[in-house]
Design an enzyme around this catalytic site. Structure first.
Site, mmCIF file in Angstrom:
data_model
loop_
_atom_site.group_PDB
_atom_site.id
_atom_site.type_symbol
_atom_site.label_atom_id
_atom_site.label_comp_id
_atom_site.label_asym_id
_atom_site.label_seq_id
_atom_site.Cartn_x
_atom_site.Cartn_y
_atom_site.Cartn_z
ATOM 1 N N CYS A 2 29.190 -24.868 -19.044
ATOM 2 C CA CYS A 2 30.317 -24.397 -19.841
ATOM 3 C C CYS A 2 30.331 -25.125 -21.184
ATOM 4 O O CYS A 2 29.595 -26.075 -21.401
ATOM 5 C CB CYS A 2 31.619 -24.724 -19.105
ATOM 6 S SG CYS A 2 31.651 -24.162 -17.411
ATOM 7 N N ARG A 27 26.344 -21.230 -24.115
ATOM 8 C CA ARG A 27 26.334 -22.177 -22.981
ATOM 9 C C ARG A 27 27.005 -21.596 -21.738
ATOM 10 O O ARG A 27 26.916 -22.134 -20.651
ATOM 11 C CB ARG A 27 27.058 -23.460 -23.382
ATOM 12 C CG ARG A 27 26.458 -24.225 -24.538
ATOM 13 C CD ARG A 27 27.375 -25.333 -24.992
ATOM 14 N NE ARG A 27 27.638 -26.239 -23.913
ATOM 15 C CZ ARG A 27 26.903 -27.329 -23.646
ATOM 16 N NH1 ARG A 27 25.862 -27.606 -24.402
ATOM 17 N NH2 ARG A 27 27.187 -28.131 -22.638
ATOM 18 N N TRP A 74 31.069 -20.776 -17.426
ATOM 19 C CA TRP A 74 30.011 -20.165 -16.623
ATOM 20 C C TRP A 74 30.387 -20.515 -15.195
ATOM 21 O O TRP A 74 30.311 -21.681 -14.796
ATOM 22 C CB TRP A 74 28.641 -20.731 -16.994
ATOM 23 C CG TRP A 74 27.527 -20.101 -16.241
ATOM 24 C CD1 TRP A 74 27.081 -18.819 -16.355
ATOM 25 C CD2 TRP A 74 26.708 -20.701 -15.227
ATOM 26 N NE1 TRP A 74 26.044 -18.592 -15.494
ATOM 27 C CE2 TRP A 74 25.795 -19.727 -14.795
ATOM 28 C CE3 TRP A 74 26.654 -21.967 -14.661
ATOM 29 C CZ2 TRP A 74 24.841 -19.964 -13.816
ATOM 30 C CZ3 TRP A 74 25.705 -22.222 -13.688
ATOM 31 C CH2 TRP A 74 24.821 -21.234 -13.269
ATOM 32 N N ASN A 100 33.391 -29.367 -17.817
ATOM 33 C CA ASN A 100 32.020 -28.865 -17.663
ATOM 34 C C ASN A 100 31.355 -29.692 -16.565
ATOM 35 O O ASN A 100 31.464 -30.910 -16.543
ATOM 36 C CB ASN A 100 31.246 -29.031 -18.979
ATOM 37 C CG ASN A 100 29.787 -28.600 -18.845
ATOM 38 O OD1 ASN A 100 29.493 -27.680 -18.082
ATOM 39 N ND2 ASN A 100 28.887 -29.275 -19.533
ATOM 40 N N GLY A 101 30.683 -29.033 -15.620
ATOM 41 C CA GLY A 101 30.000 -29.748 -14.524
ATOM 42 C C GLY A 101 30.615 -29.364 -13.197
ATOM 43 O O GLY A 101 31.243 -28.311 -13.069
ATOM 44 N N GLU A 463 5.835 -15.953 -17.106
ATOM 45 C CA GLU A 463 6.808 -16.069 -18.206
ATOM 46 C C GLU A 463 7.244 -14.683 -18.661
ATOM 47 O O GLU A 463 8.423 -14.437 -18.926
ATOM 48 C CB GLU A 463 6.209 -16.866 -19.358
ATOM 49 C CG GLU A 463 7.056 -16.947 -20.611
ATOM 50 C CD GLU A 463 8.468 -17.508 -20.386
ATOM 51 O OE1 GLU A 463 8.718 -18.088 -19.317
ATOM 52 O OE2 GLU A 463 9.328 -17.317 -21.263
ATOM 53 N N LYS A 467 11.112 -13.174 -18.771
ATOM 54 C CA LYS A 467 11.733 -12.553 -19.962
ATOM 55 C C LYS A 467 12.267 -11.169 -19.624
ATOM 56 O O LYS A 467 13.386 -10.809 -19.981
ATOM 57 C CB LYS A 467 10.708 -12.446 -21.107
ATOM 58 C CG LYS A 467 10.320 -13.746 -21.734
ATOM 59 C CD LYS A 467 11.410 -14.403 -22.564
ATOM 60 C CE LYS A 467 12.280 -15.374 -21.876
ATOM 61 N NZ LYS A 467 11.877 -16.568 -21.253
ATOM 62 N N GLU A 470 15.353 -11.385 -17.270
ATOM 63 C CA GLU A 470 16.536 -11.951 -17.945
ATOM 64 C C GLU A 470 17.141 -10.976 -18.946
ATOM 65 O O GLU A 470 18.355 -10.883 -19.077
ATOM 66 C CB GLU A 470 16.091 -13.169 -18.763
ATOM 67 C CG GLU A 470 16.088 -14.473 -18.113
ATOM 68 C CD GLU A 470 15.895 -15.552 -19.152
ATOM 69 O OE1 GLU A 470 16.858 -16.270 -19.397
ATOM 70 O OE2 GLU A 470 14.783 -15.662 -19.681
ATOM 71 N N HIS A 486 -4.790 -8.114 -2.101
ATOM 72 C CA HIS A 486 -4.345 -8.858 -0.901
ATOM 73 C C HIS A 486 -2.913 -8.503 -0.528
ATOM 74 O O HIS A 486 -2.242 -9.260 0.170
ATOM 75 C CB HIS A 486 -4.482 -10.368 -1.152
ATOM 76 C CG HIS A 486 -5.888 -10.801 -1.391
ATOM 77 N ND1 HIS A 486 -6.879 -10.769 -0.429
ATOM 78 C CD2 HIS A 486 -6.519 -11.218 -2.524
ATOM 79 C CE1 HIS A 486 -8.026 -11.174 -0.931
ATOM 80 N NE2 HIS A 486 -7.839 -11.449 -2.211
ATOM 81 N N LYS A 581 22.592 -20.935 -21.192
ATOM 82 C CA LYS A 581 21.420 -21.445 -21.896
ATOM 83 C C LYS A 581 20.846 -22.669 -21.209
ATOM 84 O O LYS A 581 19.646 -22.832 -21.138
ATOM 85 C CB LYS A 581 21.781 -21.798 -23.339
ATOM 86 C CG LYS A 581 20.592 -22.272 -24.167
ATOM 87 C CD LYS A 581 19.497 -21.222 -24.223
ATOM 88 C CE LYS A 581 18.274 -21.718 -24.957
ATOM 89 N NZ LYS A 581 17.142 -20.776 -24.832
HETATM 90 C C1 AGP Z 1 14.285 -19.027 -19.775
HETATM 91 O O1 AGP Z 1 14.278 -17.896 -20.619
HETATM 92 C C2 AGP Z 1 15.666 -19.281 -19.204
HETATM 93 N N1 AGP Z 1 16.634 -19.438 -20.213
HETATM 94 C C3 AGP Z 1 15.651 -20.424 -18.207
HETATM 95 O O2 AGP Z 1 14.720 -20.137 -17.195
HETATM 96 C C4 AGP Z 1 15.315 -21.807 -18.796
HETATM 97 O O3 AGP Z 1 13.957 -21.858 -19.192
HETATM 98 C C5 AGP Z 1 15.539 -22.858 -17.701
HETATM 99 O O4 AGP Z 1 16.907 -22.833 -17.338
HETATM 100 C C6 AGP Z 1 15.146 -24.273 -18.132
HETATM 101 O O5 AGP Z 1 15.928 -24.680 -19.229
HETATM 102 P P1 AGP Z 1 15.487 -26.044 -19.985
HETATM 103 O O6 AGP Z 1 14.144 -25.785 -20.581
HETATM 104 O O7 AGP Z 1 16.554 -26.267 -20.997
HETATM 105 O O8 AGP Z 1 15.430 -27.116 -18.929
#
Ligand code: AGP
Length: 586
Positions: A2, A27, A74, A100-101, A463, A467, A470, A486, A581
């Site tokens: 958050c 965030r 969040w 936050n947390g 990767e 993308k 997400e 396989h 994020k």
């Molecule tokens: C990647 O597009 C995502 N936003 C997510 O997987 C991110 O890479 C992951 O949460 C790790 O974040 P960081 O690199 O800040 O540790």
């Protein structure tokens, strides 16, 4: 994760808080709220949705007073609804908090407080902070003592800001970020410099286990034992000031287009650290590498490079898995931690387990004031500027830049890669973005997308899948090209879309064979290659370059494909649903 923010100064708090929350919205953005203090009263407005939606609906910016706190959520505990949105008030309404947390022991504290006739409205863990502060203040009538008694009872990783009934702001941090902005117009407390960067570039960084009190007398810091602490003022680098989309529709698109430049800047401010990093690796017997999400995919590229070019075996482990193997490391281990934010709870936990085993901690981070930087013996900075889009793009290719530099130095310059050449080739790929946008349209109705790659292209396939998941919310899966026969080939039919990462290198022929096997089952093929082929229904051309450099080029069209497919599917590329994020909770 958050966003929390607080302000006390000479101008209206609500406008400052809403603007700061808007800049920190990446965030976490399920719900938003603001509380201000004026005429001896705390007023709260909050709601479900993005900052602008809630502000337009509830006029957050009309709340009176020059003291206030704000929050974007969040959700971790409790549904996404108005009651669970922050700020939370104590039963008597004399204290409001934003948090936050996670408070691990909130259930038992809630029962104890309910037994003492404090009542609760929300399903959240956060609300107990307000009533616990209120309980201690009702007894001590002293804010500092109430804060110390409260933080001593809380378990978990958290940061929070509270407003008390006399307008005092009080905050505490324990393994979650908290930064103080010192401006001409007053004091700011925030999870992120972006919360106040438009007002001041002077900051104080409290350490873990510290409390801040801001009242008419100014600012006071002390540790959880009540001992006063001092910190110097830090100048925040101007790079944080350029956090605007400019002519781009979204931060994600802006950051994709920044890559030809950001890969050249990677590590520029960490030259000494890179040298130290390299010698630490050379002297290490057991090397491990870890990360989450995109950072883990970058870790897999590193594993490939060290093995292929330096015959150095690196063991890659996903950060969230480490807790199940507490003896994974020992005092001969070196752990390389990759994290854009430097705050991911899973990465921090893995690093703490390694550190407790005596391992040496090296890290590659974008935010050099983060918790991971504080715990590492050597940290190298990505230097790619703030990445606002939740989907990692420029931070990934900057991670690659640094990994290649370090691997090349450890492997005695055996990796042929020229970042200037790669940057030029990347710009060429970006010039074909409108063609890629047309190709993205075919993905609009896809239910499943598979991405195949072999060798170093397999981590890129992973990767790519991340993308696409997400940004488009379409199921996407990265597969090693050789694994199709396989099992996964059973999935292929005329509804399947397969992206084939197939540059003209040592994997080319085998991957083309896999593509033909898939095509024979009726699937549609998008080929990413410097060589055209009749097997591709859609060809996305990338420039030819030396073998080791292809990962930088092939990920860019996939980032664009995912971005444009997101627009087709009308998702929000910068703020995908359910995500944040930096995931600072486990
Ligand atoms: C990647 O597009 C995502 N936003 C997510 O997987 C991110 O890479 C992951 O949460 C790790 O974040 P960081 O690199 O800040 O540790």
């Amino acid at each position: 994760m958050c966003s929390i923010i607080g302000y006390r100064g000479d101008v209206s708090a609500s406008k400052i808080l809403v603007s700061g929350l808007r800049r920190m919205e990446y965030r976490g953005y399920d719900s938003v709220g603001v509380a201000t203090f004026s005429d001896s009263q705390i007023r709260v407005k909050k709601g479900v949705g993005r900052v602008d939606q809630v502000n337009n609906r509830s006029n957050l910016q009309t709340l009176p007073g020059n003291i206030g706190i704000g929050h974007t959520r969040w959700a971790t505990h409790g549904r996404v609804n108005e009651t669970n949105a922050h700020p939370h008030m104590s039963s008597s309404g004399e204290i409001a908090i934003v948090h936050n947390g996670i408070i691990d022991n909130y259930k038992e504290l809630k029962e104890i407080l309910q037994g003492r006739k404090y009542f609760f409205k929300s399903e959240t863990d956060s609300e107990i902070i307000a009533n616990l502060l209120q309980y201690h203040y009702d007894i001590t009538k002293d804010i500092k003592r109430s804060m110390i008694k409260t933080v001593r009872e809380l378990k978990g990783d958290y940061s929070f800001v509270a407003i008390f009934a006399d307008g005092t702001l009080a905050a505490a941090r324990f393994h979650e970020p908290l930064i103080i902005g010192v401006g001409k117009k007053g004091f700011f407390i925030s999870s992120d410099v972006l919360g106040f960067i438009e007002h001041t570039d002077e900051a104080i960084y409290p350490d873990n286990g510290e409390v801040v009190i801001i009242n008419f007398g100014g600012i006071e810091l002390f540790d959880f034992a009540g001992n006063p602490v001092m910190h110097h003022l830090t100048k925040i680098s101007k790079e944080f000031a350029d956090v605007y989309k400019g002519e781009y529709a979204h931060f994600t698109l802006k950051e994709i287009f920044e890559q030809p430049n950001s890969i050249l800047r990677a590590g520029d401010n960490s030259r000494t650290e890179i040298e130290a990093f390299v010698s630490a690796i050379r002297d290490s017997r057991q090397i491990y590498i870890t990360g989450s999400g995109t950072s883990y995919n970058a870790a897999l590229v590193a594993k490939h490079l060290f093995l292929k070019y330096g015959k150095k075996k690196i063991d890659a482990i996903i950060s969230s898995e480490v807790r199940f193997y507490p003896d994974y490391f020992d005092n001969q281990s070196t752990l390389i931690a990759l994290s854009q934010s430097g705050e991911s709870a899973d990465v921090m936990e893995a690093v703490k387990i390694a550190k407790d085993s005596g391992a040496q901690i090296l890290s590659i981070i974008n935010t050099m004031t983060s918790s991971l930087a504080q715990i590492s013996s050597i940290s190298v900075g990505l230097n790619c500027g703030p990445e606002i889009g939740v989907a990692a793009t420029k931070s990934f290719t900057s991670q690659l830049s640094i990994i290649y530099k370090i691997a090349d130095m450890v492997c005695d310059k055996s990796i042929e890669f020229d970042l200037k050449k790669i940057s030029t080739a990347m710009s060429k790929v970006l010039e074909s973005s409108s063609r890629i946008q047309k190709t993205a349209r075919v993905l609009k109705h896809a239910s499943d997308i598979y991405i195949i790659g072999r060798g170093i292209h397999y981590p890129i396939a992973l990767e790519a899948a991340l993308k696409l998941k997400e940004l488009t919310y379409i199921h996407a899966e990265g597969l090693p090209g050789g694994e199709l026969k396989h099992g996964p080939l059973a999935l292929m039919d005329s509804n399947s879309f397969v992206i084939v990462i197939n540059p003209n290198d040592s994997t080319f022929n085998d991957t083309l064979t896999s593509a033909r096997e898939i095509k024979a089952r009726g699937a549609k093929i998008i080929g990413i290659s410097d060589i055209e082929s009749d097997v591709y229904d859609h060809w996305i051309e990338i420039p030819s370059i030396n073998e080791s450099a292809y990962p930088f080029l092939e990920i860019v069209p996939i980032q664009l494909l995912a971005y444009y497919a997101a627009l087709e599917n009308e998702t929000d590329p910068d703020y995908p649903r359910n995500l944040a994020k930096s995931v600072t909770v486990k």
